[in-house]
Design a protein around this motif. Structure first.
Motif, PDB file in Angstrom:
ATOM      1  N   LEU A  19       0.838  -1.188   0.000  1.00 10.17           N
ATOM      2  CA  LEU A  19       0.000   0.000   0.000  1.00 10.17           C
ATOM      3  C   LEU A  19       0.876   1.242   0.000  1.00 10.17           C
ATOM      4  CD1 LEU A  19      -2.672  -1.015   2.665  1.00 10.17           C
ATOM      5  CD2 LEU A  19      -2.595  -1.562   0.219  1.00 10.17           C
ATOM      6  N   SER A  20       0.386   2.281  -0.635  1.00 11.10           N
ATOM      7  CA  SER A  20       1.088   3.554  -0.667  1.00 11.10           C
ATOM      8  C   SER A  20       0.181   4.653  -0.138  1.00 11.10           C
ATOM      9  CB  SER A  20       1.517   3.896  -2.100  1.00 11.10           C
ATOM     10  OG  SER A  20       2.393   2.923  -2.618  1.00 11.10           O
ATOM     11  N   CYS A  21       0.795   5.662   0.426  1.00 13.03           N
ATOM     12  CA  CYS A  21       0.058   6.829   0.911  1.00 13.03           C
ATOM     13  C   CYS A  21       0.819   8.070   0.460  1.00 13.03           C
ATOM     14  CB  CYS A  21      -0.068   6.791   2.428  1.00 13.03           C
ATOM     15  SG  CYS A  21      -0.939   8.222   3.140  1.00 13.03           S
ATOM     16  N   ALA A  22       0.209   8.825  -0.422  1.00 12.50           N
ATOM     17  CA  ALA A  22       0.807  10.072  -0.899  1.00 12.50           C
ATOM     18  C   ALA A  22       0.257  11.224  -0.076  1.00 12.50           C
ATOM     19  CB  ALA A  22       0.485  10.269  -2.370  1.00 12.50           C
ATOM     20  N   VAL A  23       1.155  12.075   0.391  1.00 13.30           N
ATOM     21  CA  VAL A  23       0.765  13.172   1.272  1.00 13.30           C
ATOM     22  C   VAL A  23       1.112  14.505   0.616  1.00 13.30           C
ATOM     23  CG1 VAL A  23       1.033  14.180   3.563  1.00 13.30           C
ATOM     24  CG2 VAL A  23       1.201  11.694   3.262  1.00 13.30           C
ATOM     25  N   SER A  24       0.177  15.432   0.681  1.00 11.36           N
ATOM     26  CA  SER A  24       0.416  16.752   0.120  1.00 11.36           C
ATOM     27  C   SER A  24      -0.130  17.824   1.048  1.00 11.36           C
ATOM     28  CB  SER A  24      -0.233  16.875  -1.262  1.00 11.36           C
ATOM     29  OG  SER A  24      -1.629  16.691  -1.156  1.00 11.36           O
ATOM     30  N   GLY A  25       0.348  19.024   0.875  1.00  7.66           N
ATOM     31  CA  GLY A  25      -0.213  20.154   1.598  1.00  7.66           C
ATOM     32  C   GLY A  25       0.255  20.315   3.020  1.00  7.66           C
ATOM     33  N   GLY A  26       1.379  19.777   3.387  1.00  6.82           N
ATOM     34  CA  GLY A  26       1.857  19.959   4.750  1.00  6.82           C
ATOM     35  C   GLY A  26       3.301  19.541   4.890  1.00  6.82           C
ATOM     36  N   SER A  27       3.827  19.658   6.079  1.00  9.69           N
ATOM     37  CA  SER A  27       5.223  19.321   6.323  1.00  9.69           C
ATOM     38  C   SER A  27       5.328  17.841   6.648  1.00  9.69           C
ATOM     39  CB  SER A  27       5.766  20.172   7.478  1.00  9.69           C
ATOM     40  OG  SER A  27       7.132  19.897   7.681  1.00  9.69           O
ATOM     41  N   PHE A  28       5.384  17.040   5.591  1.00  9.74           N
ATOM     42  CA  PHE A  28       5.358  15.592   5.757  1.00  9.74           C
ATOM     43  C   PHE A  28       6.516  15.113   6.618  1.00  9.74           C
ATOM     44  CE2 PHE A  28       4.485  11.262   4.806  1.00  9.74           C
ATOM     45  CZ  PHE A  28       5.688  10.635   4.552  1.00  9.74           C
ATOM     46  N   ARG A  29       7.698  15.641   6.371  1.00 12.30           N
ATOM     47  CA  ARG A  29       8.882  15.137   7.060  1.00 12.30           C
ATOM     48  C   ARG A  29       8.863  15.394   8.567  1.00 12.30           C
ATOM     49  NH1 ARG A  29      13.232  15.827   4.713  1.00 12.30           N
ATOM     50  NH2 ARG A  29      12.428  16.402   2.657  1.00 12.30           N
ATOM     51  N   ASP A  30       7.975  16.245   9.044  1.00 10.12           N
ATOM     52  CA  ASP A  30       7.889  16.542  10.466  1.00 10.12           C
ATOM     53  C   ASP A  30       6.798  15.755  11.178  1.00 10.12           C
ATOM     54  OD1 ASP A  30       8.529  20.036   9.803  1.00 10.12           O
ATOM     55  OD2 ASP A  30       9.937  18.420  10.300  1.00 10.12           O
ATOM     56  N   ARG A  31       6.080  14.946  10.431  1.00 12.68           N
ATOM     57  CA  ARG A  31       4.914  14.257  10.991  1.00 12.68           C
ATOM     58  C   ARG A  31       5.139  12.767  11.172  1.00 12.68           C
ATOM     59  NH1 ARG A  31       0.506  17.529  10.820  1.00 12.68           N
ATOM     60  NH2 ARG A  31       0.580  19.294   9.378  1.00 12.68           N
ATOM     61  N   GLY A  32       4.692  12.270  12.308  1.00 13.98           N
ATOM     62  CA  GLY A  32       4.560  10.830  12.444  1.00 13.98           C
ATOM     63  C   GLY A  32       3.382  10.363  11.608  1.00 13.98           C
ATOM     64  N   MET A  33       3.449   9.122  11.164  1.00 20.24           N
ATOM     65  CA  MET A  33       2.428   8.576  10.276  1.00 20.24           C
ATOM     66  C   MET A  33       1.994   7.209  10.765  1.00 20.24           C
ATOM     67  SD  MET A  33       2.074  10.812   7.776  1.00 20.24           S
ATOM     68  CE  MET A  33       1.241   9.829   6.537  1.00 20.24           C
ATOM     69  N   GLY A  34       0.811   6.807  10.340  1.00 15.47           N
ATOM     70  CA  GLY A  34       0.340   5.491  10.739  1.00 15.47           C
ATOM     71  C   GLY A  34      -0.573   4.865   9.712  1.00 15.47           C
ATOM     72  N   TRP A  35      -0.650   3.534   9.766  1.00 12.79           N
ATOM     73  CA  TRP A  35      -1.633   2.772   9.007  1.00 12.79           C
ATOM     74  C   TRP A  35      -2.612   2.152   9.987  1.00 12.79           C
ATOM     75  CZ3 TRP A  35      -2.276   2.814   3.891  1.00 12.79           C
ATOM     76  CH2 TRP A  35      -1.194   3.167   3.063  1.00 12.79           C
ATOM     77  N   PHE A  36      -3.880   2.293   9.679  1.00 11.88           N
ATOM     78  CA  PHE A  36      -4.946   1.666  10.434  1.00 11.88           C
ATOM     79  C   PHE A  36      -5.743   0.772   9.479  1.00 11.88           C
ATOM     80  CE2 PHE A  36      -5.187   3.927  14.540  1.00 11.88           C
ATOM     81  CZ  PHE A  36      -4.235   4.907  14.321  1.00 11.88           C
ATOM     82  N   ARG A  37      -6.548  -0.102  10.058  1.00 10.83           N
ATOM     83  CA  ARG A  37      -7.458  -0.889   9.238  1.00 10.83           C
ATOM     84  C   ARG A  37      -8.770  -1.086   9.985  1.00 10.83           C
ATOM     85  NH1 ARG A  37      -4.798  -7.007   9.219  1.00 10.83           N
ATOM     86  NH2 ARG A  37      -5.273  -7.527  11.401  1.00 10.83           N
ATOM     87  N   GLN A  38      -9.812  -1.284   9.202  1.00 10.36           N
ATOM     88  CA  GLN A  38     -11.133  -1.535   9.767  1.00 10.36           C
ATOM     89  C   GLN A  38     -11.812  -2.629   8.975  1.00 10.36           C
ATOM     90  OE1 GLN A  38     -13.607   1.954  10.174  1.00 10.36           O
ATOM     91  NE2 GLN A  38     -14.864   0.966  11.725  1.00 10.36           N
ATOM     92  N   ALA A  39     -12.042  -3.729   9.655  1.00  8.18           N
ATOM     93  CA  ALA A  39     -12.751  -4.848   9.044  1.00  8.18           C
ATOM     94  C   ALA A  39     -14.250  -4.659   9.237  1.00  8.18           C
ATOM     95  CB  ALA A  39     -12.294  -6.158   9.677  1.00  8.18           C
ATOM     96  N   PRO A  40     -15.071  -5.298   8.409  1.00  8.87           N
ATOM     97  CA  PRO A  40     -16.528  -5.161   8.541  1.00  8.87           C
ATOM     98  C   PRO A  40     -16.992  -5.528   9.944  1.00  8.87           C
ATOM     99  CG  PRO A  40     -15.975  -6.238   6.480  1.00  8.87           C
ATOM    100  CD  PRO A  40     -14.697  -6.136   7.243  1.00  8.87           C
ATOM    101  N   GLY A  41     -17.756  -4.628  10.541  1.00  4.12           N
ATOM    102  CA  GLY A  41     -18.321  -4.900  11.852  1.00  4.12           C
ATOM    103  C   GLY A  41     -17.357  -4.747  13.011  1.00  4.12           C
ATOM    104  N   LYS A  42     -16.142  -4.286  12.730  1.00  5.66           N
ATOM    105  CA  LYS A  42     -15.139  -4.145  13.786  1.00  5.66           C
ATOM    106  C   LYS A  42     -14.675  -2.705  13.894  1.00  5.66           C
ATOM    107  CE  LYS A  42     -13.417  -8.882  13.640  1.00  5.66           C
ATOM    108  NZ  LYS A  42     -12.202  -9.739  13.596  1.00  5.66           N
ATOM    109  N   GLU A  43     -14.030  -2.404  15.007  1.00  2.89           N
ATOM    110  CA  GLU A  43     -13.493  -1.067  15.211  1.00  2.89           C
ATOM    111  C   GLU A  43     -12.198  -0.889  14.423  1.00  2.89           C
ATOM    112  OE1 GLU A  43     -15.163  -0.244  19.757  1.00  2.89           O
ATOM    113  OE2 GLU A  43     -13.011  -0.338  19.348  1.00  2.89           O
ATOM    114  N   ARG A  44     -11.885   0.350  14.153  1.00  2.00           N
ATOM    115  CA  ARG A  44     -10.629   0.659  13.481  1.00  2.00           C
ATOM    116  C   ARG A  44      -9.471   0.356  14.433  1.00  2.00           C
ATOM    117  NH1 ARG A  44     -10.387   6.101   9.993  1.00  2.00           N
ATOM    118  NH2 ARG A  44     -12.362   5.115   9.387  1.00  2.00           N
ATOM    119  N   GLU A  45      -8.447  -0.295  13.903  1.00  2.00           N
ATOM    120  CA  GLU A  45      -7.301  -0.658  14.726  1.00  2.00           C
ATOM    121  C   GLU A  45      -6.002  -0.234  14.054  1.00  2.00           C
ATOM    122  OE1 GLU A  45      -6.881  -4.875  15.247  1.00  2.00           O
ATOM    123  OE2 GLU A  45      -6.837  -5.290  13.100  1.00  2.00           O
ATOM    124  N   ILE A  46      -5.014   0.053  14.870  1.00  2.00           N
ATOM    125  CA  ILE A  46      -3.735   0.442  14.311  1.00  2.00           C
ATOM    126  C   ILE A  46      -3.009  -0.782  13.773  1.00  2.00           C
ATOM    127  CG2 ILE A  46      -2.495   0.277  16.512  1.00  2.00           C
ATOM    128  CD1 ILE A  46      -0.934   2.822  15.477  1.00  2.00           C
TER     129      ILE A  46
END
Length: 123
Positions: A19-46
């Motif tokens: 998976l890829s995530c393209a980021v625009s409009g901000g100071s990307f290099r200064d930000r922590g980043m994360g991937w989350f997922r959400q399965a059907p019927g479940k809460e979003r998890e890191i």
């Protein structure tokens, strides 16, 4: 700040996706980043997180050794390389950007979100 996740799709169990995530409009290099997922019927998890300088954090125990998070500050992009995929990995995957360089584990600690990309793993 805008995030665009891509790379999802359908794959058989045991397969791989990146998976890829393209980021625009901000100071990307200064930000922590994360991937989350959400399965059907479940809460979003890191899934995984990465600090602004590339230190990886907070992998879910069930994903260690299979999923690898990385970032390229020169390209304003973050990646999630997923291997040995299982049907239980089926979910919508979201990328998120924190306000600070060190991200947290909770969704509430992230200020910006992408639209999500669907990963479907069949048995």
């Amino acid at each position: 700040v805008q995030l665009q996740a891509s790379g999802g799709g359908s794959v058989q169990a045991g397969g791989s996706l990146t998976l890829s995530c393209a980021v625009s409009g901000g100071s990307f290099r200064d930000r922590g980043m994360g991937w989350f997922r959400q399965a059907p019927g479940k809460e979003r998890e890191i899934v995984a997180a990465i600090t602004s300088n590339g230190n990886t954090l907070n992998y879910a125990d069930s994903l260690k050794g299979r999923f690898t998070i990385s970032r390229d500050n020169a390209k304003n992009a973050m990646y999630l390389h997923m291997t040995s995929l299982k049907p239980l990995d089926t979910a919508v995957y979201y990328c998120a950007a924190a306000s600070a360089g060190v991200p947290g584990t909770r969704a509430g600690s992230y200020a910006y979100w992408g639209q999500g990309t669907l990963v479907t793993v069949s048995s």
